[in-house]
Design an enzyme around this catalytic site. Structure first.
Site, PDB file in Angstrom:
ATOM      1  N   ALA A   8       0.851  -1.203   0.000  1.00 40.53           N
ATOM      2  CA  ALA A   8       0.000   0.000   0.000  1.00 40.53           C
ATOM      3  C   ALA A   8       0.878   1.242   0.000  1.00 40.53           C
ATOM      4  CB  ALA A   8      -0.925  -0.025   1.218  1.00 40.53           C
ATOM      5  N   CYS A 272      13.300   6.411  -7.570  1.00 41.27           N
ATOM      6  CA  CYS A 272      13.543   5.589  -8.762  1.00 41.27           C
ATOM      7  C   CYS A 272      14.865   5.824  -9.468  1.00 41.27           C
ATOM      8  CB  CYS A 272      12.427   5.816  -9.776  1.00 41.27           C
ATOM      9  SG  CYS A 272      10.917   5.004  -9.312  1.00 41.27           S
ATOM     10  N   LYS A 335      10.898  16.760  -4.788  1.00 47.37           N
ATOM     11  CA  LYS A 335      10.341  17.651  -5.807  1.00 47.37           C
ATOM     12  C   LYS A 335       9.038  18.221  -5.251  1.00 47.37           C
ATOM     13  CE  LYS A 335       7.632  14.740  -8.763  1.00 47.37           C
ATOM     14  NZ  LYS A 335       7.518  14.066 -10.020  1.00 47.37           N
TER      15      LYS A 335
HETATM   16  C1  UDX Z   1      10.312   9.053 -11.983  1.00 52.35           C
HETATM   17  C2  UDX Z   1       9.815   8.878 -13.430  1.00 52.35           C
HETATM   18  O1  UDX Z   1       9.536  10.165 -14.002  1.00 52.35           O
HETATM   19  C3  UDX Z   1       8.588   7.979 -13.460  1.00 52.35           C
HETATM   20  O2  UDX Z   1       8.178   7.744 -14.795  1.00 52.35           O
HETATM   21  C4  UDX Z   1       8.935   6.663 -12.788  1.00 52.35           C
HETATM   22  O3  UDX Z   1       7.819   5.806 -12.756  1.00 52.35           O
HETATM   23  C5  UDX Z   1       9.437   6.903 -11.374  1.00 52.35           C
HETATM   24  O4  UDX Z   1      10.550   7.797 -11.392  1.00 52.35           O
HETATM   25  P1  UDX Z   1       9.607  10.565  -9.908  1.00 52.35           P
HETATM   26  O5  UDX Z   1      10.858  10.064  -9.267  1.00 52.35           O
HETATM   27  O6  UDX Z   1       8.345  10.501  -9.125  1.00 52.35           O
HETATM   28  O7  UDX Z   1       9.322   9.753 -11.262  1.00 52.35           O
HETATM   29  O8  UDX Z   1       9.801  12.096 -10.328  1.00 52.35           O
HETATM   30  P2  UDX Z   1      10.378  12.903 -11.588  1.00 52.35           P
HETATM   31  O9  UDX Z   1       9.389  13.941 -11.957  1.00 52.35           O
HETATM   32  O10 UDX Z   1      10.841  12.022 -12.667  1.00 52.35           O
HETATM   33  O11 UDX Z   1      11.619  13.676 -10.936  1.00 52.35           O
HETATM   34  C6  UDX Z   1      12.767  13.001 -10.449  1.00 52.35           C
HETATM   35  C7  UDX Z   1      13.795  14.004  -9.955  1.00 52.35           C
HETATM   36  O12 UDX Z   1      14.371  14.731 -11.039  1.00 52.35           O
HETATM   37  C8  UDX Z   1      13.236  15.064  -9.004  1.00 52.35           C
HETATM   38  O13 UDX Z   1      14.145  15.272  -7.947  1.00 52.35           O
HETATM   39  C9  UDX Z   1      13.092  16.282  -9.873  1.00 52.35           C
HETATM   40  O14 UDX Z   1      13.150  17.477  -9.139  1.00 52.35           O
HETATM   41  C10 UDX Z   1      14.309  16.117 -10.789  1.00 52.35           C
HETATM   42  N1  UDX Z   1      14.159  16.819 -12.087  1.00 52.35           N
HETATM   43  C11 UDX Z   1      13.170  16.479 -12.954  1.00 52.35           C
HETATM   44  C12 UDX Z   1      15.078  17.803 -12.444  1.00 52.35           C
HETATM   45  O15 UDX Z   1      15.996  18.111 -11.670  1.00 52.35           O
HETATM   46  N2  UDX Z   1      14.944  18.422 -13.657  1.00 52.35           N
HETATM   47  C13 UDX Z   1      13.974  18.102 -14.544  1.00 52.35           C
HETATM   48  O16 UDX Z   1      13.949  18.701 -15.632  1.00 52.35           O
HETATM   49  C14 UDX Z   1      13.053  17.096 -14.176  1.00 52.35           C
HETATM   50  P1  ADP Z   2       6.717   2.177  -3.621  1.00 53.93           P
HETATM   51  O1  ADP Z   2       7.209   3.586  -3.790  1.00 53.93           O
HETATM   52  O2  ADP Z   2       7.442   1.194  -4.498  1.00 53.93           O
HETATM   53  O3  ADP Z   2       5.237   2.046  -3.726  1.00 53.93           O
HETATM   54  P2  ADP Z   2       6.527   1.978  -0.713  1.00 53.93           P
HETATM   55  O4  ADP Z   2       7.635   1.760   0.269  1.00 53.93           O
HETATM   56  O5  ADP Z   2       5.776   3.252  -0.688  1.00 53.93           O
HETATM   57  O6  ADP Z   2       7.170   1.718  -2.143  1.00 53.93           O
HETATM   58  O7  ADP Z   2       5.441   0.814  -0.571  1.00 53.93           O
HETATM   59  C1  ADP Z   2       5.725  -0.539  -0.512  1.00 53.93           C
HETATM   60  C2  ADP Z   2       4.807  -1.188   0.523  1.00 53.93           C
HETATM   61  O8  ADP Z   2       4.937  -2.611   0.402  1.00 53.93           O
HETATM   62  C3  ADP Z   2       5.138  -0.856   1.986  1.00 53.93           C
HETATM   63  O9  ADP Z   2       4.010  -0.264   2.601  1.00 53.93           O
HETATM   64  C4  ADP Z   2       5.465  -2.219   2.622  1.00 53.93           C
HETATM   65  O10 ADP Z   2       4.994  -2.355   3.953  1.00 53.93           O
HETATM   66  C5  ADP Z   2       4.742  -3.188   1.695  1.00 53.93           C
HETATM   67  N1  ADP Z   2       5.276  -4.560   1.718  1.00 53.93           N
HETATM   68  C6  ADP Z   2       6.563  -4.969   1.613  1.00 53.93           C
HETATM   69  N2  ADP Z   2       6.654  -6.313   1.650  1.00 53.93           N
HETATM   70  C7  ADP Z   2       5.386  -6.794   1.790  1.00 53.93           C
HETATM   71  C8  ADP Z   2       4.805  -8.104   1.859  1.00 53.93           C
HETATM   72  N3  ADP Z   2       5.568  -9.209   1.801  1.00 53.93           N
HETATM   73  N4  ADP Z   2       3.466  -8.209   2.002  1.00 53.93           N
HETATM   74  C9  ADP Z   2       2.689  -7.101   2.048  1.00 53.93           C
HETATM   75  N5  ADP Z   2       3.176  -5.843   1.969  1.00 53.93           N
HETATM   76  C10 ADP Z   2       4.497  -5.673   1.828  1.00 53.93           C
END
Ligand code: UDX
Ligand code: ADP
Length: 469
Positions: A8, A272, A335
């Site tokens: 979740a 990511c 961000k």
């Molecule tokens: C990223 C991908 O965009 C998304 O598709 C994937 O599923 C997960 O990773 P996220 O990490 O949520 O998403 O944010 P994103 O908007 O990509 O920004 C990542 C970082 O890059 C942030 O710290 C943002 O501030 C920075 N950024 C982004 C820059 O510094 N410059 C830019 O032009 C764009």
């Molecule tokens: P993401 O950004 O990938 O969604 P999060 O850390 O926000 O990552 O969420 C991952 C969730 O998965 C956490 O809330 C964690 O408790 C849950 N989780 C991890 N392992 C298990 C498991 N074996 N069964 C159920 N939930 C799990």
């Protein structure tokens, strides 16, 4: 049809909320081992801040979206199981610091194998290294009850935090990776139907399982590479007097390059980019491709360099010492429009500043104080409830996160200036303020990728700074 989502978090809940909204006939249950998190999802104060999410959760919760800590029951009831658990970078052992820690995926997969009494489509949604689906298949086949069949699909998530809901409602594409067998294709078609409730069919791509897994890593690596490229150019701009915004705009107008993801910054963060590139580096090394590994490693190196370079500029401007000086940080999230701080550049900046002896005051509109203390492993920072409080008696302000409320059109920077120690410095790590205008108020302004803007009265000071670089 019933869908169960394990995990979740930032991926699982927004995805399932939109699936439930668009498929009223499907019952979606999100399960998690973390009971407190499940309780929070069932309350009025959701555990994550994501614009538009609360409205959707309010609409579907209790109708066809449910939260539960009974993982086994969720698995038993669902015919499609989304695996949305976290896959952090390994902290010890082989591949430490690079490879993804798949223990949560493995635990969840073993649970599915143990509990399932009927056929399931298992959907890998968490970002995973290539070939994870194969490991999942081995676990499911070995641990399952007789006559229970599993199909594994890769369906990577491309939502970005802060814009997760629009990204989910209007995806550029949906990838569904499957084995090219009859049952694999059939499972892919079943999942495609779920997305087709709101996504045009031509945007739903069915592809080879391994291509799908690699595409997720590749897309994130390419995006992060663009940021490191523009950030490397920002260093050249600062040294020459070019303006990185103008350079980005000029390059982005070339339709082959395009305007997105060229915003120079104090560095990229988030759960990511770094993790996925490290994964790609590890994969390349495992495949005996050291040059490829080195190529992608450089994207991370520039990101580290960018954060360090920024703090060096702060130290240099503040007469080469921060000892005992107060520095205010505007923003702590990685961000805007998110409360997430994972890999936020603000964490590295604070650590450098603390090491220099600075006192820090932090204000972020969404991040909780407890989270900041946890990230910094330090309790000396003052966490403030607004930007004015953070800036009071500070020698310098650093804009770390591009929250709209920090723009000079939304904050009273004159009031802020008057409350600061003089000369007052403003370091714009996101290039969101009009430096000309703030310089007129009296600030010495240093923005990423731009020359300093120094009030005319401190010309000598500017001269000293350029000499000290
Ligand atoms: C990223 C991908 O965009 C998304 O598709 C994937 O599923 C997960 O990773 P996220 O990490 O949520 O998403 O944010 P994103 O908007 O990509 O920004 C990542 C970082 O890059 C942030 O710290 C943002 O501030 C920075 N950024 C982004 C820059 O510094 N410059 C830019 O032009 C764009
Ligand atoms: P993401 O950004 O990938 O969604 P999060 O850390 O926000 O990552 O969420 C991952 C969730 O998965 C956490 O809330 C964690 O408790 C849950 N989780 C991890 N392992 C298990 C498991 N074996 N069964 C159920 N939930 C799990």
């Amino acid at each position: 049809m019933k869908i169960c989502c394990i995990g979740a978090g930032y991926v699982g809940v927004p995805t399932c909320a939109v699936i439930a909204l668009k498929n009223p006939q499907i019952e979606v249950t999100v399960v998690d081992v973390n009971q407190a998190r499940i309780e929070a999802w069932d309350s009025d104060k959701l555990p994550i801040y994501e614009p538009g999410l609360k409205e959707i959760v309010d609409e579907v919760r209790g109708k066809n979206l449910f939260f539960s800590s009974d993982v086994d029951q969720g698995i038993e009831k669902g015919s499609i199981i989304f695996v949305c658990v976290n896959t952090p970078t390994k902290l010890s052992g082989f591949g430490k610091g690079f490879s993804a820690d798949l223990k949560y995926i493995e635990t969840a997969t073993r649970r599915i194998a143990k509990v399932a009494k009927s056929d399931k489509i298992v959907v890998e949604k968490s970002t995973v290294p290539c070939k994870t689906a194969e490991s999942m298949r081995a676990i499911l086949q070995a641990g399952s009850q007789k006559d229970v069949h599993f199909n594994i699909l890769s369906n990577p998530e491309f939502l970005a935090e802060g814009t997760a809901i629009p990204n989910l409602l209007h995806p550029d594409r949906i990838l569904i990776g499957c084995l090219e067998t009859k049952s694999g294709m059939k499972a892919a078609a079943t999942l495609a139907d779920v997305y087709a409730a709101w996504t045009p069919r031509e945007q739903i791509l069915t592809l080879n399982l391994w291509s799908s897994e690699l595409s997720k890593l590749a897309a994130n690596a390419l995006l992060a590479q663009r940021i490191s490229s523009i950030n490397s150019l920002s260093a050249i701009c600062e040294a020459t007097g070019a303006n990185v915004n103008e350079v980005a705009n000029a390059c982005g107008l070339d339709s082959r390059i395009g305007p997105k993801f060229l915003q120079a910054s104090v560095g990229f963060g988030g759960s990511c980019f770094q993790k996925d590139i490290l994964n790609l580096v590890y994969l390349s090394e495992s495949l005996h491709l050291p040059e490829v590994a080195e190529y992608w490693r450089q994207v991370i190196s520039i990101n580290e360099y960018q954060k360090m370079r920024f703090v060096r500029r702060v130290v240099s401007c503040l007469f080469n010492t921060l000892d005992g000086k107060r520095v205010a940080l505007f923003g702590f999230a990685f961000k805007k429009d998110t409360s997430d701080t994972r890999e936020s550049p603000a964490i590295a900046l604070c650590k450098y500043l603390l090491a220099e002896g600075a006192k820090i005051s932090i204000y972020d509109p969404q991040v909780e104080a407890g989270q900041i203390y946890l990230d910094l492993s330090d309790k000396t920072a003052d966490i403030c409830t607004d930007a004015y409080g953070a800036a009071t008696n500070a020698h310098a302000i650093i804009i770390c996160t591009e929250w709209d409320e920090f723009k000079d059109t939304n904050l009273d920077y004159k009031k802020i200036y008057d409350s600061m120690v003089q000369p007052a410095f403003l370091f714009d790590g996101r290039s969101i303020i009009d430096s000309e205008r703030l310089c007129k108020i009296g600030f010495h302004v240093e923005s990423i990728g731009k020359e300093a803007k120094v009030p005319s009265s401190s010309f000598t000071h500017r001269h000293q700074i350029s000499q000290s670089f």
